[in-house]
Design a protein around this motif. Sequence first.
Motif, PDB file in Angstrom:
ATOM      1  N   GLU A  22       0.899  -1.140   0.088  1.00  0.00           N
ATOM      2  CA  GLU A  22       0.127  -0.014  -0.144  1.00  0.00           C
ATOM      3  C   GLU A  22       0.817   1.410   0.022  1.00  0.00           C
ATOM      4  O   GLU A  22       1.815   1.382   0.904  1.00  0.00           O
ATOM      5  N   LEU A  23       0.743   1.992  -1.000  1.00  0.00           N
ATOM      6  CA  LEU A  23       1.617   3.232  -0.928  1.00  0.00           C
ATOM      7  C   LEU A  23       0.806   4.590  -0.390  1.00  0.00           C
ATOM      8  O   LEU A  23      -0.600   4.776  -0.655  1.00  0.00           O
ATOM      9  N   ARG A  24       1.503   4.928   0.622  1.00  0.00           N
ATOM     10  CA  ARG A  24       0.640   6.187   1.580  1.00  0.00           C
ATOM     11  C   ARG A  24       0.429   7.591   0.734  1.00  0.00           C
ATOM     12  O   ARG A  24       1.153   8.613   1.090  1.00  0.00           O
ATOM     13  N   LYS A  25      -0.466   7.370  -0.262  1.00  0.00           N
ATOM     14  CA  LYS A  25      -0.539   8.751  -1.168  1.00  0.00           C
ATOM     15  C   LYS A  25      -1.244   9.807  -0.053  1.00  0.00           C
ATOM     16  O   LYS A  25      -1.076  10.801  -0.325  1.00  0.00           O
ATOM     17  N   ASP A  26      -2.013   9.381   0.869  1.00  0.00           N
ATOM     18  CA  ASP A  26      -2.765  10.101   1.739  1.00  0.00           C
ATOM     19  C   ASP A  26      -1.771  11.090   2.744  1.00  0.00           C
ATOM     20  O   ASP A  26      -2.037  12.078   3.392  1.00  0.00           O
ATOM     21  N   VAL A  27      -0.368  10.660   2.835  1.00  0.00           N
ATOM     22  CA  VAL A  27       0.370  11.278   3.581  1.00  0.00           C
ATOM     23  C   VAL A  27       1.705  11.924   2.533  1.00  0.00           C
ATOM     24  O   VAL A  27       2.165  12.960   3.070  1.00  0.00           O
ATOM     25  N   VAL A  28       2.145  11.056   1.548  1.00  0.00           N
ATOM     26  CA  VAL A  28       3.401  11.281   0.781  1.00  0.00           C
ATOM     27  C   VAL A  28       3.168  11.363  -0.618  1.00  0.00           C
ATOM     28  O   VAL A  28       3.458  10.232  -1.265  1.00  0.00           O
ATOM     29  N   PRO A  29       2.048  12.213  -1.038  1.00  0.00           N
ATOM     30  CA  PRO A  29       1.704  12.001  -2.549  1.00  0.00           C
ATOM     31  C   PRO A  29       2.555  11.754  -3.598  1.00  0.00           C
ATOM     32  O   PRO A  29       2.556  11.098  -4.607  1.00  0.00           O
ATOM     33  N   LYS A  30       3.597  12.912  -3.436  1.00  0.00           N
ATOM     34  CA  LYS A  30       4.794  12.965  -4.477  1.00  0.00           C
ATOM     35  C   LYS A  30       5.472  11.583  -4.461  1.00  0.00           C
ATOM     36  O   LYS A  30       5.543  11.149  -5.694  1.00  0.00           O
ATOM     37  N   THR A  31       5.839  11.226  -3.270  1.00  0.00           N
ATOM     38  CA  THR A  31       6.832   9.900  -3.425  1.00  0.00           C
ATOM     39  C   THR A  31       5.843   8.652  -3.614  1.00  0.00           C
ATOM     40  O   THR A  31       6.565   7.772  -4.261  1.00  0.00           O
ATOM     41  N   ALA A  32       4.701   8.620  -3.221  1.00  0.00           N
ATOM     42  CA  ALA A  32       3.796   7.615  -3.594  1.00  0.00           C
ATOM     43  C   ALA A  32       3.622   7.511  -5.003  1.00  0.00           C
ATOM     44  O   ALA A  32       3.694   6.498  -5.779  1.00  0.00           O
ATOM     45  N   GLU A  33       3.197   8.642  -5.965  1.00  0.00           N
ATOM     46  CA  GLU A  33       3.202   8.637  -7.461  1.00  0.00           C
ATOM     47  C   GLU A  33       4.504   8.327  -8.078  1.00  0.00           C
ATOM     48  O   GLU A  33       4.337   7.509  -9.023  1.00  0.00           O
ATOM     49  N   GLY A  52      13.335  10.213  10.479  1.00  0.00           N
ATOM     50  CA  GLY A  52      13.577  11.410   9.992  1.00  0.00           C
ATOM     51  C   GLY A  52      14.688  11.697   9.163  1.00  0.00           C
ATOM     52  O   GLY A  52      15.216  12.818   8.761  1.00  0.00           O
ATOM     53  N   SER A  53      15.214  10.629   8.493  1.00  0.00           N
ATOM     54  CA  SER A  53      16.194  10.595   7.469  1.00  0.00           C
ATOM     55  C   SER A  53      15.911   9.965   6.258  1.00  0.00           C
ATOM     56  O   SER A  53      16.399  10.575   5.131  1.00  0.00           O
ATOM     57  N   ASN A  54      14.855   9.171   6.164  1.00  0.00           N
ATOM     58  CA  ASN A  54      14.402   8.448   4.896  1.00  0.00           C
ATOM     59  C   ASN A  54      12.894   8.502   4.964  1.00  0.00           C
ATOM     60  O   ASN A  54      12.196   8.414   5.733  1.00  0.00           O
ATOM     61  N   VAL A  55      12.362   8.748   3.731  1.00  0.00           N
ATOM     62  CA  VAL A  55      11.034   9.068   3.575  1.00  0.00           C
ATOM     63  C   VAL A  55      10.154   7.762   3.343  1.00  0.00           C
ATOM     64  O   VAL A  55      10.663   7.121   2.363  1.00  0.00           O
ATOM     65  N   VAL A  56       9.303   7.549   4.274  1.00  0.00           N
ATOM     66  CA  VAL A  56       8.509   6.165   4.209  1.00  0.00           C
ATOM     67  C   VAL A  56       7.511   6.420   3.063  1.00  0.00           C
ATOM     68  O   VAL A  56       6.802   7.475   2.985  1.00  0.00           O
ATOM     69  N   VAL A  57       7.219   5.231   2.349  1.00  0.00           N
ATOM     70  CA  VAL A  57       6.198   5.634   1.084  1.00  0.00           C
ATOM     71  C   VAL A  57       5.068   4.501   1.212  1.00  0.00           C
ATOM     72  O   VAL A  57       4.080   4.690   0.537  1.00  0.00           O
ATOM     73  N   GLY A  58       5.346   3.271   2.030  1.00  0.00           N
ATOM     74  CA  GLY A  58       4.110   2.510   1.953  1.00  0.00           C
ATOM     75  C   GLY A  58       4.575   1.429   3.086  1.00  0.00           C
ATOM     76  O   GLY A  58       5.504   1.443   4.117  1.00  0.00           O
ATOM     77  N   ARG A  59       3.629   0.358   2.966  1.00  0.00           N
ATOM     78  CA  ARG A  59       3.678  -0.716   3.873  1.00  0.00           C
ATOM     79  C   ARG A  59       3.615  -2.076   3.016  1.00  0.00           C
ATOM     80  O   ARG A  59       2.566  -1.857   2.117  1.00  0.00           O
ATOM     81  N   VAL A  60       4.325  -3.055   3.280  1.00  0.00           N
ATOM     82  CA  VAL A  60       3.725  -4.424   2.861  1.00  0.00           C
ATOM     83  C   VAL A  60       2.662  -4.994   3.573  1.00  0.00           C
ATOM     84  O   VAL A  60       2.489  -5.011   4.500  1.00  0.00           O
TER      85      VAL A  60
END
Length: 385
Positions: free
Chosen positions: A36-47, A145-153
Amino acid sequence: MEITQQQLLQPVSRTNPLVYFDISIGQESAGRMIIELRKDVVPKTAENFRALCTGECGVGQLGQRLHYKGTRFHTIKRVFAVQGGDVVKNDGTSGESIYGPLFDDENFSLTHNEEGVVSMANYGKPDTNNSQFFITAVGCENLNGSNVVVGRVLRGLGIVAEMEQNCTDDAKPTLDITISDCGQLTPGMDWGVDCSDETTDKLPPYPQDWTGKFTRPTSDESVHLLTGLRQSGNHFFQLGRYYEARAKYRKANRYYNLLRKNFDWQQLKGRPSDQTDLRKLDEFSVMNNINMAAVEIKLGNYQYAKHECSEAIRLDPKCSKAFFRRGQAQSRMRNYEEAIKDLQQAHSLLPDNKHILNELKSAKQLLAEYNKQQRNALKKLFNKK
């Protein structure tokens, strides 16, 4: 059968994209991973991640297709994380996003506090994201705080454990671990996690993704399920499709470990658990390990075959077939004396079996030939002028 009120992981939001990786390890399919890509929190990274899964953006500025398909997991660090996604050089030294070679950190709202977190890799400094990502095997709070989380398995996290079985201590894969296919799942689309091959097996590859794990089947129900998996392996073995057979036997072993643990927990909690129940499961495991050993011998993996037979012997010290298979493996590794010991033990347990006698005779002949070669080599060494 006892049922508990639990369920598998579900998406946080229906509007978040779901993507999949079909992953292979060596020549075997390891299964499908659903993210699941967290478009709700990081839309640009998820896209960025979503488009790299579909490949819809074509060729990037660095001259390579912007697509995760065919890329390798190049770093497998046990009990930490697995990393991949280099769409440029496919070795972990490069990568490119759909926005260009690099793009900025979006935010650090999501954390790395649990296993299965999918996060963007970077070059060790801010705003250096590209296509590379990693998946955590455990909670990695030090990365917050150093890497952007984009989703979860959501499904297929068991594949990470399989990856960890195929790497060196310095995090290098010992087999090619590849995203053989990837894409996006549309709403209502089947996730494609359950088995759908020509056999009767319809279970997901990893029991973590099985809804039945929330039930407590009886020993007879457990053995019935496990036997179906083993028979699926036998189907492929008889067809000479040894990698597929091995995958089924290994799958059966994963389910055995889960189901047996249920009975162990019952004992720890003071619930009645007849030793007969455990014996039924262990009898299955003996046969399954012997079958796995037969496959490994066919594939030339004699050390693995030896290990599988040793596990079968641990569970049943009077299993003649396990001693026979281990003797075969020892002989092919040129451990002739150990092979003879195992084959003699198999013969003592099953005196009239011609296959055992023939293998024992062959091992003795090979040992005699080896000793003769060694004597001749020593003779030449000491006769040099």
